[in-house]
Each structure stands twice: as structure tokens, then as C-alpha cells.
Design an enzyme around this catalytic site. Sequence first.
Site, PDB file in Angstrom:
ATOM      1  N   SER A 203      41.815  43.839  39.641  1.00 38.73           N
ATOM      2  CA  SER A 203      40.907  42.824  39.133  1.00 38.73           C
ATOM      3  C   SER A 203      39.514  43.021  39.737  1.00 38.73           C
ATOM      4  CB  SER A 203      41.477  41.427  39.392  1.00 38.73           C
ATOM      5  OG  SER A 203      40.799  40.455  38.631  1.00 38.73           O
ATOM      6  N   GLU A 326      47.106  40.660  29.658  1.00 37.21           N
ATOM      7  CA  GLU A 326      46.147  40.272  30.701  1.00 37.21           C
ATOM      8  C   GLU A 326      45.689  38.820  30.579  1.00 37.21           C
ATOM      9  OE1 GLU A 326      44.965  41.855  33.305  1.00 37.21           O
ATOM     10  OE2 GLU A 326      45.364  43.974  32.978  1.00 37.21           O
ATOM     11  N   HIS A 427      47.948  39.158  33.752  1.00 32.05           N
ATOM     12  CA  HIS A 427      47.018  39.648  34.775  1.00 32.05           C
ATOM     13  C   HIS A 427      47.625  39.442  36.159  1.00 32.05           C
ATOM     14  CE1 HIS A 427      43.051  40.772  36.223  1.00 32.05           C
ATOM     15  NE2 HIS A 427      42.982  39.697  36.976  1.00 32.05           N
TER      16      HIS A 427
END
Length: 523
Positions: A203, A326, A427
Site C-alpha cells: 500500500s 482491492e 486490500h
Amino acid sequence: MPDPNRAGGPVVDTGYGPVRGSDDGTVKRWLGIRYAAAPVGELRWRAPQPPARQRQIVDATAAGPVCPQITDPRLPLDLGGRQGEDSLVLNVWAPSGTEAAAGKPVMVWVHGGAYVLGSGSQPLYDGSVLAAEGDAVVVTLNYRLGPFGFLDLSQFNGQPGAKGLRFDTNLGLRDVLLALHWVRDNIAAFGGDPHRVTLFGESAGGGIITTLLASPAAEGLFSAAIAQSSPATSVYDAERSRAVAGQFLERLGVSDDEIGRLSEAPVPSILSAAKDVFDAVPTQSPGLLAFAPIVDGDLVPDYPVAAARAGRTHPVPLLIGTNEHEATVFRWMKSPLMPITPGALRSMFAAIVAEQPGLQLPTEAQITSAYSGLRPKAIGLGMARDIGFRMPTLWFAEGHSAVAPVYLYRFDFTTPMLRLLRLGAAHATELPYVWGNLVAGPKDPTFKLGGLKHGRAVSQRVRRRWVNFAATGQPAGAAGEPVWRPYRREDRAVLVIDKQDKTVADLDRDLHATWGSQVLNFR
């Protein structure tokens, strides 16, 4: 006479003094090692400085402070340490029995958290399993977050109100760079090979990695890189960063001619103003982050994706990819960080086109084709995923593959509970598998409906490939597992990670056809 090193834990002499860790018979660990001076007072908004050398042995058996940060009740993170500005510390794990200069591959982790949350000491990032089973030296680090790490105040340099203070740019990136210098100069004493350093992160941490791949200052500091779910296009220009700084100062109640007060401003007041700005920016401008790296013409001379596509990234092997779903976690959190609704997506596209009038957005027919069979809400999730993560990854991979080997993946594995929650391979859900820390305590729901046996097998395969990549530059699996071919324009090979891994050619064919090679991002 007892060996004091054995009795009190392993002692390593670093360039800044000796540190004593612990050894449980499986791994040695040194926690909370200072790699920079405390960024307080006049250093609060400056590039990090080396720490003072200590003559006495410093205890390194407990995690150090973590960067002060805004909190989000929807994301109750265990940061692994108390908050405090003197947070520029790192942690090291090595297999028990590792001697100095053993030459083991080194893996340096940069945590995620939207550039405002997290730490290298989170229990999820305990390096014991990765180090012991992978026979590697693992490093995790803290860097400055939010306004402390990504607020651009450089416009005030030399202004009377600054009262002699200087403000540097991209402080969080500079912290990571100084930590990498520390690793280069000291890791051999912990058993690591300073010439085999793999920088990996997820990330925002992945975004830092794709940004440093395009930063001249990072040259020679790492020999390979792994970028998991990198928001590679979330890097902005100085004009936008100045506007965010103006919003921040307004909420803090500091005028331009009082800017010198910032070095002593109370941390709670800074965090309160930062929280307001962090929430306001993506609400006002869907797709934008308040705090992120900027193109400053110095540390970051160009947008990372543009640099990659021009062949100007460091020629080191890159392993890069995203997760299949995600965006679902952002819907679940009701977070404005990703534009998911049709209105938010339209607003984002309109703003991008207004900034870059030459861009050609996909037609409705192209979008329908790329996301055929999906309900309208699912189309929004897919578009948010692809504009935020998948397409930036593909654009970066395509460019970087001209200068070094690239290995592209998509992580699809999920559990029955995550499917029930409509999260899927969301995610950050790959993180427990990378670290081998699959169950985060009794309240972790991930495996409540099963899947742990498959999860352990996935984790073992992922860790083997990640560590082999760090050791050799190639993410080889065990005998009988699919060969992960480098990404080339001819076949665009992708490793799909699931209950059974498979290598797929041109997995993202429809996305390439829809979004094309023109880069969609804010400036």
C-alpha cells in the site's frame, strides 16, 4: 565464567554504538534500534539526521515509539508501541545461530497505512517466521507519517515568519532512505549481506518503493524491490501540496507570518488539524490523498510511473502486484479514500480531464466490455480497484520491464469468512501470508469458517517465492509449482496466487484494452 553475550542476549556493535537484543532459540531479535536523531524542535520538519553514538550497550529488547498518527475507529490497529515523536527506529530479526558476516539475504519492510497510519512494530510484521523459515535477515522500520512525513512547507523557506526554520520535502521518504543507509552500513554485523537488500512494502509502503525506484538518491541502496498494492500514481505536484499545506495551517490556526511556531506546536493539535484535512481532501476531490509523496524536483524529480515508462528507474529486479478485490475493504469501512460510487468516479474523471485536457477516457462501451456481467455497484468497485491500484501497477511494470526483470502477480486467495463478508481478496489481505502470521489473536474472524489449512500452504508458497527473490532476484517456487515467468510485452505473464497457483498470459487483456497506456492520475 558465564558468557555475558549469552546471558544477556546477543550484542551487536553498530556504527552508533552497541545494542543488545534477545534470542529465543529460533530467532534473534533487536527491537527499537535508533537509526536517526529524534525529529523534534527545529528537526521536526527537516530531513532526518544521524543519531549520536552511544558508548554504553543500549537495550534493544522492546519496540520503540511509533510515529504520532491520526486514529480511525474503523481500523483499530495494534501499533506495537506507544506514540511519540522520537520514533525513527527499526527492528531486526535473524535466525538463531546466525553469525556476523554470514551473508544472508536482507529484506527491509516499509509498512502501509495511507501515509498516515501504521508502524514497523505492528504484531502482523513480526519477522520471526519470515527470518527463521526463510533463512533471511528481516528489518522493519518506522518513518514519519501524515503531516510529520508528507506535509510540504517548503514554500515558507526564507520567509520572515519562519524565523530561520527550514522545511524539507518528502520527509517520510527521507526517513526510509536514512534507514537504508543504516542497513547498508550495519547489517553485516547482524549476519546480513549489504549487497543483497530487498526493499519490500505494501500500500503506502509499496508507493514509497515505486517512488524510490525513480529517485536518484536511492541508487545503490537496494538490489531488488517488492511492491504490493502500490498506489504508484498517488504522487502529486508542488502546487497541490501547497494547497493542502494551506488547509492544514488554517485548521491549525497558524498564519503564514507565524510559521515559526510550527516547531513547537502541540502534537495533539497537529493531529487534529491533520485528521480534518485527511477527511476533507478525498471528500472534496475523490481520488486524492491529503498526504502523499510529491514531485519536488529534488528527491523526486518526476512522477514515478512517468519515470518508469521513460526507462529512468533503478535497474533492479522488481516483484509487483495487487489483490483481486482491492476496493472492497474501503466500501466495508465506508472510507472516502477510494471513489467507488458512480458520482465519485465521475467527479474524479472530470477533475483529471480538467487538469489534462488531452486525455481520452474510455467510452461507456469499453467500460461495459471490461466489466461485463457485473452489477453497477460491482463495476464501481472494479473501476476504483483498477484506477487506484491495478492499472498503476501495470503501467509501472510495463516501463520497468525495459530496464530490469519484472515479476507480476495477482493475489486471489480468500477464505469462506471473507467471502461471506463480501471482502474477498481485499486490500492488505495478502499480508498475513507474506509474514506467516496468519491468525491475529482470538478475535480475528478470517478463518472462523475454515480455510486455515489452505492458508498455511499459500503462506508457505508466498514466503518461499518472496525470500528466493530476495536471495537470487528470481521468485522460484518449489519443484512442481508453476514457473513464474518475467513480465514481457509479448505475453504479459502473471502469477495468480490462490489455493493452486497458476501462471496466466495477458490476464489483464480487457483492462489494457479499456484503460490503454495513457496514465490517468492527478498532477
